[in-house]
Design a protein around this motif. Structure first.
Motif, PDB file in Angstrom:
ATOM      1  N   GLU A  70     -34.071  79.783  96.706  1.00  0.00           N
ATOM      2  CA  GLU A  70     -34.131  80.796  95.652  1.00  0.00           C
ATOM      3  C   GLU A  70     -33.158  81.928  95.935  1.00  0.00           C
ATOM      4  O   GLU A  70     -32.487  82.416  95.025  1.00  0.00           O
ATOM      5  N   ASP A  71     -33.063  82.358  97.197  1.00  0.00           N
ATOM      6  CA  ASP A  71     -32.130  83.423  97.549  1.00  0.00           C
ATOM      7  C   ASP A  71     -30.684  82.984  97.321  1.00  0.00           C
ATOM      8  O   ASP A  71     -29.869  83.747  96.808  1.00  0.00           O
ATOM      9  N   ARG A  72     -30.368  81.753  97.687  1.00  0.00           N
ATOM     10  CA  ARG A  72     -29.009  81.245  97.481  1.00  0.00           C
ATOM     11  C   ARG A  72     -28.681  81.124  95.995  1.00  0.00           C
ATOM     12  O   ARG A  72     -27.518  81.175  95.619  1.00  0.00           O
ATOM     13  N   GLY A  73     -29.687  80.964  95.166  1.00  0.00           N
ATOM     14  CA  GLY A  73     -29.474  80.881  93.724  1.00  0.00           C
ATOM     15  C   GLY A  73     -28.950  82.170  93.129  1.00  0.00           C
ATOM     16  O   GLY A  73     -28.400  82.180  92.032  1.00  0.00           O
ATOM     17  N   LYS A  74     -29.099  83.266  93.855  1.00  0.00           N
ATOM     18  CA  LYS A  74     -28.606  84.568  93.401  1.00  0.00           C
ATOM     19  C   LYS A  74     -27.178  84.833  93.876  1.00  0.00           C
ATOM     20  O   LYS A  74     -26.605  85.863  93.564  1.00  0.00           O
ATOM     21  N   ASN A  75     -26.615  83.903  94.632  1.00  0.00           N
ATOM     22  CA  ASN A  75     -25.296  84.104  95.230  1.00  0.00           C
ATOM     23  C   ASN A  75     -24.239  83.226  94.577  1.00  0.00           C
ATOM     24  O   ASN A  75     -24.534  82.160  94.059  1.00  0.00           O
ATOM     25  N   ILE A  76     -23.007  83.698  94.665  1.00  0.00           N
ATOM     26  CA  ILE A  76     -21.846  82.879  94.311  1.00  0.00           C
ATOM     27  C   ILE A  76     -20.811  83.043  95.417  1.00  0.00           C
ATOM     28  O   ILE A  76     -20.849  84.013  96.176  1.00  0.00           O
ATOM     29  N   ILE A  77     -19.902  82.096  95.498  1.00  0.00           N
ATOM     30  CA  ILE A  77     -18.786  82.183  96.432  1.00  0.00           C
ATOM     31  C   ILE A  77     -17.502  82.165  95.610  1.00  0.00           C
ATOM     32  O   ILE A  77     -17.322  81.298  94.753  1.00  0.00           O
ATOM     33  N   LEU A  78     -16.638  83.137  95.845  1.00  0.00           N
ATOM     34  CA  LEU A  78     -15.352  83.213  95.150  1.00  0.00           C
ATOM     35  C   LEU A  78     -14.239  82.787  96.101  1.00  0.00           C
ATOM     36  O   LEU A  78     -14.132  83.310  97.211  1.00  0.00           O
TER      37      LEU A  78
ATOM     38  N   PRO B  62      -6.369  83.487 101.445  1.00  0.00           N
ATOM     39  CA  PRO B  62      -7.415  84.516 101.491  1.00  0.00           C
ATOM     40  C   PRO B  62      -8.779  83.912 101.823  1.00  0.00           C
ATOM     41  O   PRO B  62      -9.066  82.762 101.482  1.00  0.00           O
ATOM     42  N   ARG B  63      -9.592  84.698 102.524  1.00  0.00           N
ATOM     43  CA  ARG B  63     -10.945  84.249 102.861  1.00  0.00           C
ATOM     44  C   ARG B  63     -11.820  84.248 101.612  1.00  0.00           C
ATOM     45  O   ARG B  63     -11.632  85.069 100.707  1.00  0.00           O
ATOM     46  N   PRO B  64     -12.777  83.334 101.539  1.00  0.00           N
ATOM     47  CA  PRO B  64     -13.713  83.355 100.404  1.00  0.00           C
ATOM     48  C   PRO B  64     -14.595  84.594 100.462  1.00  0.00           C
ATOM     49  O   PRO B  64     -14.765  85.199 101.523  1.00  0.00           O
ATOM     50  N   ILE B  65     -15.153  84.954  99.334  1.00  0.00           N
ATOM     51  CA  ILE B  65     -16.043  86.114  99.241  1.00  0.00           C
ATOM     52  C   ILE B  65     -17.426  85.634  98.831  1.00  0.00           C
ATOM     53  O   ILE B  65     -17.575  84.943  97.824  1.00  0.00           O
ATOM     54  N   LYS B  66     -18.422  86.003  99.621  1.00  0.00           N
ATOM     55  CA  LYS B  66     -19.817  85.724  99.268  1.00  0.00           C
ATOM     56  C   LYS B  66     -20.333  86.936  98.497  1.00  0.00           C
ATOM     57  O   LYS B  66     -20.264  88.061  98.966  1.00  0.00           O
TER      58      LYS B  66
ATOM     59  N   PHE C  26     -11.583  80.479  92.014  1.00  0.00           N
ATOM     60  CA  PHE C  26     -12.577  79.448  91.767  1.00  0.00           C
ATOM     61  C   PHE C  26     -13.950  80.010  92.120  1.00  0.00           C
ATOM     62  O   PHE C  26     -14.133  80.617  93.165  1.00  0.00           O
ATOM     63  N   VAL C  27     -14.925  79.828  91.229  1.00  0.00           N
ATOM     64  CA  VAL C  27     -16.279  80.317  91.432  1.00  0.00           C
ATOM     65  C   VAL C  27     -17.174  79.124  91.765  1.00  0.00           C
ATOM     66  O   VAL C  27     -17.196  78.144  91.031  1.00  0.00           O
ATOM     67  N   ALA C  28     -17.922  79.229  92.865  1.00  0.00           N
ATOM     68  CA  ALA C  28     -18.785  78.137  93.301  1.00  0.00           C
ATOM     69  C   ALA C  28     -20.184  78.663  93.628  1.00  0.00           C
ATOM     70  O   ALA C  28     -20.335  79.831  93.992  1.00  0.00           O
ATOM     71  N   PRO C  29     -21.182  77.804  93.529  1.00  0.00           N
ATOM     72  CA  PRO C  29     -22.520  78.211  93.967  1.00  0.00           C
ATOM     73  C   PRO C  29     -22.554  78.296  95.490  1.00  0.00           C
ATOM     74  O   PRO C  29     -21.737  77.683  96.183  1.00  0.00           O
ATOM     75  N   ASP C  30     -23.496  79.057  96.020  1.00  0.00           N
ATOM     76  CA  ASP C  30     -23.687  79.193  97.466  1.00  0.00           C
ATOM     77  C   ASP C  30     -24.580  78.048  97.924  1.00  0.00           C
ATOM     78  O   ASP C  30     -25.778  78.050  97.699  1.00  0.00           O
ATOM     79  N   LEU C  31     -23.981  77.038  98.544  1.00  0.00           N
ATOM     80  CA  LEU C  31     -24.719  75.856  98.981  1.00  0.00           C
ATOM     81  C   LEU C  31     -24.750  75.762 100.497  1.00  0.00           C
ATOM     82  O   LEU C  31     -23.857  76.289 101.179  1.00  0.00           O
ATOM     83  N   THR C  32     -25.741  75.061 101.022  1.00  0.00           N
ATOM     84  CA  THR C  32     -25.781  74.775 102.446  1.00  0.00           C
ATOM     85  C   THR C  32     -24.845  73.608 102.735  1.00  0.00           C
ATOM     86  O   THR C  32     -24.368  72.936 101.817  1.00  0.00           O
ATOM     87  N   HIS C  33     -24.601  73.326 103.999  1.00  0.00           N
ATOM     88  CA  HIS C  33     -23.729  72.199 104.359  1.00  0.00           C
ATOM     89  C   HIS C  33     -24.336  70.877 103.906  1.00  0.00           C
ATOM     90  O   HIS C  33     -23.626  69.955 103.539  1.00  0.00           O
ATOM     91  N   GLU C  34     -25.662  70.771 103.924  1.00  0.00           N
ATOM     92  CA  GLU C  34     -26.326  69.546 103.513  1.00  0.00           C
ATOM     93  C   GLU C  34     -26.195  69.303 102.005  1.00  0.00           C
ATOM     94  O   GLU C  34     -26.142  68.176 101.544  1.00  0.00           O
TER      95      GLU C  34
END
Length: 122
Positions: free
Chosen positions: A30-38, A80-84, A113-121
């Motif tokens: 649920e917490d990761r659902g509030k995040n994006i990675i740019l 450039p480094r991604p932004i959480k 590019f906008v991506a969801p915040d996912l775990t490695h799995e």
């Protein structure tokens, strides 16, 4: 008696640790659902990550409500480094993820590019 014994053999016993692990996993999801990675947002020492994110999304008329924002990884000269970006709610994250296609139509954000915040799995 036969019915009672068949019910008792089919019910698995769940430990407190298993329940705690499941609850922790749900909370993290649920917490990761509030995040994006740019990805692809230019890195400038004079511009904070939060301002860079706001500038990117202002190109498509969005004003994200950011709780927290940080660059991930080590600084590199290659790219450039991604932004959480941690947002105030999951709906805002979905709305901003959906802006990705519109960002590619604008020359200054074509490489973002906008991506969801996912775990490695995941």
């Amino acid at each position: 008696d036969a019915v009672a014994s068949s019910f008792s053999t089919q019910v698995p016993i769940v430990s407190a640790q298993d329940i705690a692990a499941v609850v922790e996993n749900v909370v993290k999801t649920e917490d990761r659902g509030k995040n994006i990675i740019l990805f692809g947002v230019d890195e400038d020492d004079n511009v904070e990550a939060e301002k860079a994110v706001v500038d990117v999304f202002s190109n498509v008329g969005e004003k994200p409500h950011i709780s927290y924002c940080e660059r991930l990884g080590r600084k590199s000269t290659d790219r450039p480094r991604p932004i959480k970006v941690c947002l105030t709610n999951g709906n805002a994250a979905v709305r901003l993820r959906n802006c990705g296609k519109r960002l590619r139509d604008i020359p200054s954000t074509r490489r973002v590019f906008v991506a969801p915040d996912l775990t490695h799995e995941e």
